[in-house]
Design an enzyme around this catalytic site. Sequence first.
Site, PDB file in Angstrom:
ATOM      1  N   PHE A 137      -4.353   2.349  -5.431  1.00 42.17           N
ATOM      2  CA  PHE A 137      -3.774   2.881  -6.533  1.00 42.17           C
ATOM      3  C   PHE A 137      -4.319   2.583  -7.595  1.00 42.17           C
ATOM      4  O   PHE A 137      -5.214   1.596  -7.848  1.00 42.17           O
ATOM      5  CB  PHE A 137      -2.247   2.267  -6.507  1.00 42.17           C
ATOM      6  CG  PHE A 137      -1.134   2.828  -5.696  1.00 42.17           C
ATOM      7  CD1 PHE A 137      -0.542   4.007  -5.793  1.00 42.17           C
ATOM      8  CD2 PHE A 137      -0.484   1.970  -4.647  1.00 42.17           C
ATOM      9  CE1 PHE A 137       0.225   4.553  -4.892  1.00 42.17           C
ATOM     10  CE2 PHE A 137       0.375   2.459  -3.868  1.00 42.17           C
ATOM     11  CZ  PHE A 137       0.793   3.754  -3.984  1.00 42.17           C
ATOM     12  N   VAL A 170       4.400   2.405  -1.777  1.00 39.05           N
ATOM     13  CA  VAL A 170       3.443   2.046  -0.696  1.00 39.05           C
ATOM     14  C   VAL A 170       2.503   3.201  -0.347  1.00 39.05           C
ATOM     15  O   VAL A 170       2.874   4.245  -0.187  1.00 39.05           O
ATOM     16  CB  VAL A 170       4.124   1.685   0.491  1.00 39.05           C
ATOM     17  CG1 VAL A 170       3.300   1.431   1.813  1.00 39.05           C
ATOM     18  CG2 VAL A 170       5.099   0.469   0.218  1.00 39.05           C
ATOM     19  N   CYS A 171       1.201   3.045  -0.404  1.00 37.40           N
ATOM     20  CA  CYS A 171       0.354   4.073  -0.088  1.00 37.40           C
ATOM     21  C   CYS A 171      -0.112   4.011   1.429  1.00 37.40           C
ATOM     22  O   CYS A 171      -0.964   3.227   1.669  1.00 37.40           O
ATOM     23  CB  CYS A 171      -1.031   3.905  -1.153  1.00 37.40           C
ATOM     24  SG  CYS A 171      -2.070   5.213  -0.745  1.00 37.40           S
ATOM     25  N   LEU A 172       0.441   4.797   2.177  1.00 32.74           N
ATOM     26  CA  LEU A 172       0.249   4.703   3.790  1.00 32.74           C
ATOM     27  C   LEU A 172       0.019   6.027   4.135  1.00 32.74           C
ATOM     28  O   LEU A 172       0.623   6.918   3.966  1.00 32.74           O
ATOM     29  CB  LEU A 172       1.556   3.935   4.308  1.00 32.74           C
ATOM     30  CG  LEU A 172       1.693   3.614   5.563  1.00 32.74           C
ATOM     31  CD1 LEU A 172       0.344   2.488   5.773  1.00 32.74           C
ATOM     32  CD2 LEU A 172       2.858   2.969   6.110  1.00 32.74           C
ATOM     33  N   ASN A 211      -3.067  -1.161  -2.017  1.00 31.02           N
ATOM     34  CA  ASN A 211      -2.390   0.109  -1.445  1.00 31.02           C
ATOM     35  C   ASN A 211      -0.928  -0.112  -1.523  1.00 31.02           C
ATOM     36  O   ASN A 211      -0.076   0.676  -1.216  1.00 31.02           O
ATOM     37  CB  ASN A 211      -2.737   0.278  -0.137  1.00 31.02           C
ATOM     38  CG  ASN A 211      -4.264   0.202   0.227  1.00 31.02           C
ATOM     39  OD1 ASN A 211      -4.422  -0.688   0.986  1.00 31.02           O
ATOM     40  ND2 ASN A 211      -4.987   1.075  -0.486  1.00 31.02           N
TER      41      ASN A 211
END
Length: 159
Positions: free
Chosen positions: A131, A97-99, A87
Amino acid sequence: MGLPKPVLLRRISKELQDCTRYLGSDFSFDVERAEFPIKIDMHMSNVVGYDRPDHIITEHQFTIILTEEYGFKKPEVRWRSEIFHPNILGPKDGGYVCLKMLNDWSFETSLLSFLKSVESLVMEPNPSNPFGTDSCMAAADYFSNNKSKFNAKIEYGVK
């Protein structure tokens, strides 16, 4: 349109003070000299993560960028240190950042709650939502197939 600049700077100053108390480090933020965008370079230590499969690291670096629309608009985040994570993209891939908190950002969200979410994300990757890069897909596969496992043996009447 965001908050009036003096109000926004007071908000940022208070949120950084809250972060200081939680993190035990000192952020020197001068409201009088502040200009947008505001760049906050973060060094996070003692947080377990990986920079490659089976290699634990505890030091991480990322940057938070606040614009004049902060509060109404989420901060930008760029990861600066190498990381093996489904992520979080490494610096060579943009450091995104995949938050979930970033997707659900609202005016009530604070920098402190955001930092706690980053800390949690590093320690607890979400392999079901990686991702699409090769490194993130490899990390998703690794974390999906290498979850914590326990073996237990129960004995009775043992002294």
